[in-house]
Design an enzyme around this catalytic site. Structure first.
Site, PDB file in Angstrom:
ATOM      1  N   ASN A  28       0.876  -1.179   0.000  1.00 54.02           N
ATOM      2  CA  ASN A  28       0.000   0.000   0.000  1.00 54.02           C
ATOM      3  C   ASN A  28       0.915   1.231   0.000  1.00 54.02           C
ATOM      4  O   ASN A  28       1.512   1.549   1.024  1.00 54.02           O
ATOM      5  CB  ASN A  28      -0.881  -0.055   1.257  1.00 54.02           C
ATOM      6  CG  ASN A  28      -1.724   1.190   1.431  1.00 54.02           C
ATOM      7  OD1 ASN A  28      -1.799   2.039   0.538  1.00 54.02           O
ATOM      8  ND2 ASN A  28      -2.361   1.305   2.580  1.00 54.02           N
ATOM      9  N   TRP A  29       1.001   1.881  -1.146  1.00 55.25           N
ATOM     10  CA  TRP A  29       1.938   3.015  -1.256  1.00 55.25           C
ATOM     11  C   TRP A  29       1.399   4.287  -0.622  1.00 55.25           C
ATOM     12  O   TRP A  29       2.113   5.267  -0.488  1.00 55.25           O
ATOM     13  CB  TRP A  29       2.266   3.279  -2.735  1.00 55.25           C
ATOM     14  CG  TRP A  29       3.010   2.167  -3.405  1.00 55.25           C
ATOM     15  CD1 TRP A  29       3.431   0.994  -2.851  1.00 55.25           C
ATOM     16  CD2 TRP A  29       3.424   2.118  -4.773  1.00 55.25           C
ATOM     17  NE1 TRP A  29       4.081   0.220  -3.784  1.00 55.25           N
ATOM     18  CE2 TRP A  29       4.092   0.885  -4.982  1.00 55.25           C
ATOM     19  CE3 TRP A  29       3.297   2.984  -5.866  1.00 55.25           C
ATOM     20  CZ2 TRP A  29       4.628   0.514  -6.210  1.00 55.25           C
ATOM     21  CZ3 TRP A  29       3.826   2.615  -7.100  1.00 55.25           C
ATOM     22  CH2 TRP A  29       4.488   1.396  -7.258  1.00 55.25           C
ATOM     23  N   LYS A  30       0.117   4.286  -0.269  1.00 49.79           N
ATOM     24  CA  LYS A  30      -0.516   5.469   0.345  1.00 49.79           C
ATOM     25  C   LYS A  30      -0.262   6.701  -0.532  1.00 49.79           C
ATOM     26  O   LYS A  30      -0.240   6.571  -1.751  1.00 49.79           O
ATOM     27  CB  LYS A  30      -0.032   5.641   1.793  1.00 49.79           C
ATOM     28  CG  LYS A  30      -0.183   4.341   2.592  1.00 49.79           C
ATOM     29  CD  LYS A  30       0.070   4.476   4.063  1.00 49.79           C
ATOM     30  CE  LYS A  30      -0.089   3.115   4.729  1.00 49.79           C
ATOM     31  NZ  LYS A  30       0.083   3.143   6.167  1.00 49.79           N
ATOM     32  N   HIS A 117      -9.291   0.945   5.251  1.00 48.55           N
ATOM     33  CA  HIS A 117      -7.988   1.176   5.889  1.00 48.55           C
ATOM     34  C   HIS A 117      -8.175   2.142   7.060  1.00 48.55           C
ATOM     35  O   HIS A 117      -8.982   3.058   6.993  1.00 48.55           O
ATOM     36  CB  HIS A 117      -6.992   1.736   4.872  1.00 48.55           C
ATOM     37  CG  HIS A 117      -5.594   1.740   5.418  1.00 48.55           C
ATOM     38  ND1 HIS A 117      -5.147   2.708   6.285  1.00 48.55           N
ATOM     39  CD2 HIS A 117      -4.576   0.865   5.261  1.00 48.55           C
ATOM     40  CE1 HIS A 117      -3.896   2.430   6.621  1.00 48.55           C
ATOM     41  NE2 HIS A 117      -3.522   1.319   6.029  1.00 48.55           N
ATOM     42  N   GLU A 119      -6.527   4.577   8.028  1.00 50.09           N
ATOM     43  CA  GLU A 119      -6.345   6.006   7.709  1.00 50.09           C
ATOM     44  C   GLU A 119      -7.610   6.576   7.070  1.00 50.09           C
ATOM     45  O   GLU A 119      -7.931   7.749   7.257  1.00 50.09           O
ATOM     46  CB  GLU A 119      -5.105   6.177   6.816  1.00 50.09           C
ATOM     47  CG  GLU A 119      -3.829   5.969   7.625  1.00 50.09           C
ATOM     48  CD  GLU A 119      -2.673   5.344   6.866  1.00 50.09           C
ATOM     49  OE1 GLU A 119      -2.686   5.377   5.618  1.00 50.09           O
ATOM     50  OE2 GLU A 119      -1.759   4.817   7.521  1.00 50.09           O
ATOM     51  N   GLU A 189      -5.025  -5.213  10.716  1.00 51.10           N
ATOM     52  CA  GLU A 189      -4.007  -4.186  10.900  1.00 51.10           C
ATOM     53  C   GLU A 189      -4.249  -3.451  12.213  1.00 51.10           C
ATOM     54  O   GLU A 189      -5.036  -2.489  12.249  1.00 51.10           O
ATOM     55  CB  GLU A 189      -4.065  -3.185   9.746  1.00 51.10           C
ATOM     56  CG  GLU A 189      -3.859  -3.806   8.384  1.00 51.10           C
ATOM     57  CD  GLU A 189      -3.337  -2.786   7.397  1.00 51.10           C
ATOM     58  OE1 GLU A 189      -2.235  -2.991   6.875  1.00 51.10           O
ATOM     59  OE2 GLU A 189      -4.008  -1.767   7.168  1.00 51.10           O
ATOM     60  N   GLY A 195       2.712   2.071  10.771  1.00 51.94           N
ATOM     61  CA  GLY A 195       3.642   3.183  10.603  1.00 51.94           C
ATOM     62  C   GLY A 195       4.349   3.596  11.879  1.00 51.94           C
ATOM     63  O   GLY A 195       4.974   4.654  11.940  1.00 51.94           O
ATOM     64  N   SER A 235       3.794  -2.239  10.363  1.00 52.79           N
ATOM     65  CA  SER A 235       5.255  -2.275  10.554  1.00 52.79           C
ATOM     66  C   SER A 235       5.862  -3.635  10.213  1.00 52.79           C
ATOM     67  O   SER A 235       6.817  -4.080  10.858  1.00 52.79           O
ATOM     68  CB  SER A 235       5.624  -1.855  11.977  1.00 52.79           C
ATOM     69  OG  SER A 235       5.199  -0.523  12.215  1.00 52.79           O
ATOM     70  N   GLY A 256       2.998  -1.205   4.259  1.00 50.05           N
ATOM     71  CA  GLY A 256       3.028   0.230   3.978  1.00 50.05           C
ATOM     72  C   GLY A 256       4.454   0.694   3.703  1.00 50.05           C
ATOM     73  O   GLY A 256       4.979   0.549   2.605  1.00 50.05           O
TER      74      GLY A 256
HETATM   75  P1  PGA Z   1       3.055   0.111   7.666  1.00 48.67           P
HETATM   76  O1  PGA Z   1       1.572   0.311   7.065  1.00 48.67           O
HETATM   77  O2  PGA Z   1       3.599  -1.155   7.067  1.00 48.67           O
HETATM   78  O3  PGA Z   1       3.812   1.333   7.231  1.00 48.67           O
HETATM   79  O4  PGA Z   1       2.909   0.015   9.144  1.00 48.67           O
HETATM   80  C1  PGA Z   1       0.719  -0.787   6.876  1.00 48.67           C
HETATM   81  C2  PGA Z   1      -0.575  -0.328   6.293  1.00 48.67           C
HETATM   82  O5  PGA Z   1      -1.022   0.789   6.616  1.00 48.67           O
HETATM   83  O6  PGA Z   1      -1.183  -1.042   5.481  1.00 48.67           O
END
Ligand code: PGA
Length: 272
Positions: A28-30, A117, A119, A189, A195, A235, A256
């Site tokens: 997931n490149w966000k 997600h 976010e 998640e 993150g 993470s 991520g």
């Molecule tokens: P992260 O994000 O690997 O940077 O913790 C995971 C995600 O949000 O899918």
């Protein structure tokens, strides 16, 4: 008399169940990368995948910002890499400035959409009811959903995380037919791990994944539960992916930060 089933007896059974379902590593490149950087990263991943034996049941997906879906999709032609979107709107078309719809994704031949997600939930106020509408729309157009669930740190600390995840999953998914559910992948998640550099331990991931699989078995049946791919996200990196993925109910990862560099993403794929 109580019969004790030994681990040596159970191991082959667990293995049989695991091989029935797809294993996936999805990036997931966000909101990251310029247009050129997105293409370079895509090409590097495709190059790296040439040395990887994925076999029939392993998949690798990248989910770039929607602006680059078309160019990334074109770059992946004839490669082992698949492409997914990070979100979509619940309506087909219309006056929804800034949004993208499922028919648009379908017209680009994009097979996957991440929904729910944390976010999206936190910064854009998405509720499970809205996510449910999006799930229905994606499945109506024969695309596949990567449905994200997971608890905030405050919920983890109260101990109510199993109930919270149950509520998320049952609201967004449990109205689906067994056939529709085949086009859903679940990503657990924990929000406190996204993150932050704090990863759930393999044991913490495994107990939640086993819980999710148990909920599906209760709502549907064991066979359907055994076929459900359940990813871990938060993470995940090359140094911890192998121990997370070694757990019987962890079928891969939604990545991520570590998906933004080909080396680390490929390092995680190697652990699948
Ligand atoms: P992260 O994000 O690997 O940077 O913790 C995971 C995600 O949000 O899918």
């Amino acid at each position: 008399m109580q019969i004790k089933v030994s681990d040596t007896f159970l191991q082959p059974l667990i293995k049989i169940n695991r091989t029935m379902r797809a294993k996936i590593v999805a990036g997931n490149w966000k909101m990251n990368k310029t247009a050129q950087e997105a293409l370079t990263l895509t090409q590097e991943i495709i190059e790296g995948l040439k040395n990887v034996e994925l076999g029939a049941n392993k998949q690798v997906i990248v989910c770039p910002p929607s602006l680059y879906l078309s160019s990334v999709k074109n770059t992946t032609e004839n490669s082992k890499l698949q492409v997914g979107a990070q979100n979509c709107h619940q309506n087909d078309f219309g006056a929804y400035t800034g949004e993208i719809s499922v028919p648009m994704l379908q017209s680009l031949d994009i097979p996957y959409v991440i929904l729910g997600h944390s976010e999206r939930r936190t910064y854009f106020g998405e509720t499970d009811e809205q996510i449910k509408e999006k799930v229905d729309k994606v499945l109506a157009y024969d695309l596949k959903v990567i449905y994200c669930c997971g608890e905030l740190l405050a919920v983890r600390e109260t101990g109510a995380y199993f109930d919270l995840v149950k509520q998320q999953i049952s609201t967004a998914l449990f109205h689906l037919t067994p056939t529709q559910l085949q086009n859903v992948v679940i990503a657990y998640e924990p929000v406190w791990a996204i993150g932050t550099g704090v990863t759930a331990s393999p044991e913490q991931a495994e107990e939640m994944h086993a819980h999710i699989r148990h909920l599906i078995a209760e709502q549907y049946n064991q066979e359907i539960a055994d076929q459900m791919t359940i990813l871990y996200g938060g993470s995940c990196k090359p140094s911890n992916a192998a121990s997370l993925f070694s757990k019987p109910n962890v079928d891969g990862g939604l990545i991520g930060g570590a998906a933004l560099k080909a080396d680390s993403f490929l390092g995680i794929i190697a652990c699948m």
